[in-house]
Enzyme design. Sequence first.
Site, PDB file in Angstrom:
ATOM      1  N   ASP A 304       0.945  -1.060  -0.020  1.00 53.86           N
ATOM      2  CA  ASP A 304      -0.202  -0.010   0.110  1.00 53.86           C
ATOM      3  C   ASP A 304       0.819   1.284   0.014  1.00 53.86           C
ATOM      4  OD1 ASP A 304      -2.577   0.892   0.057  1.00 53.86           O
ATOM      5  OD2 ASP A 304      -2.398   1.596   1.793  1.00 53.86           O
ATOM      6  N   ALA A 305       2.170   1.085  -0.388  1.00 52.19           N
ATOM      7  CA  ALA A 305       3.016   2.431  -0.506  1.00 52.19           C
ATOM      8  C   ALA A 305       2.982   3.134  -1.772  1.00 52.19           C
ATOM      9  CB  ALA A 305       4.470   1.864  -0.330  1.00 52.19           C
TER      10      ALA A 305
END
Length: 437
Positions: A304-305
């Site tokens: 989820d970066a």
Amino acid sequence: MAHELEVWLFTDRVGTLSLVEGRLNFFYAPGWLLLPNAVALSSSLPLQEEPFDDHKTRPYFAGLLPEGQMRRLIAQQFQVSNQNDFALLDHIGGECAGAVTFLAPGQTSPAQNQQDDVQWLSEEEIVAILDELPRRPMLAGKDGLRLSLAGVQDKLPVVLEGDRIGLPRNGTPSTHILKPAIQAVEDSVANEGFCLALANALQLKPAKSKVHAIGGRPFLLVERYDRISEAPKPGVTKGQRRRLHQEDFCQALGVVPEMKYQNEGGPDLAQCFELVRRVTRPSAPQVLRLLDYVIFNALIGNHDAHAKNFSLLYSGQAPVLAPFYDTLSTAVYPTLTPKMAMKIGSKYKFSEVQARHWDQFAQGAGLAKAPAKRRILELAKKLPATARKLQSDPDRGFAGNSVVERIIALIEQRCALTIRRLTEPAADGEIATEPSS
């Protein structure tokens, strides 16, 4: 009919945000533009006399607000439209990321030396707040609280002083972000706490954090890198808390938060590296730090970066890359997506990333391939042993935690795979799978 909010940076009025026929508009105050030390609110909103239209204004200002279900519940609390950025900033834009504050026309910003209005909480009150946050994000509507942070997960700006935790009221700067357990994500507090501690053990300069628990309820306290406490003046018992300005990469690149993922048209890694080169000085050390963040996220399985999870911190003459934050190994949860938020080379799935894709990434990011490869291998070789050492530290509380054990197993598998693929070209044709969680 036009609605207006005055936009303050630190203790100066820098401009006006208005809502005209449903569209946002922002312009800098003439007096601010005349100051020799005037700075822009955002890289996407350079200093100029001409007003910015909705297309230019929304990315920065909407980027200060919570997202998803949090945003919907806050809008419901104030009986305003979920789409109304202006109304939400009016209600909760008192304590935001960075040094920006929103006030009604004619209001004055509280002087720094008066900003010490804290509602200290008992343990019972903290537990009650943990219960209330899923229904009332940011404690929206509570008297004296105007708190906002971006993102989709429950969190709350708080003041930490010794062992005391309190709520910042009436313009008081917070010092920490309280992050409760994420519903439906097993032991997210230990997961994020371990990943941040691991980044710190590798000297990657993450945000400082510590796992806490009250009444069996775990939560993470993350120290705000955009707040500092100054040394007390002579005859004064404690120093003043002060805001530092910051913005995330979506805000800096003029991308609205609902398009933060690359597959939605949001920023890719090449754009992130170009931004760091363009705005930081000297840029070389900041570029190398961003490279470390990208490698670390890939190897720990932080899928989820996206671009809102990287920020610029304006703490001196030029912005620098902000400390690492929102670092969670999502890959250990089988129900969460196996796709990374931003591609490495041409691949969204880590299991498909070969040596040539790391080369594609380096080329797109403007990095020399050989030094980038050396750094990838260096971190891949360090990570597993560092993770095991951190896990076994009796003072850290990670030993025996099943999620932490799964994170380490995933790290060991990903690091071994990466080392093999970057050192054995003959293995380049294989497709690996993730370990079962």
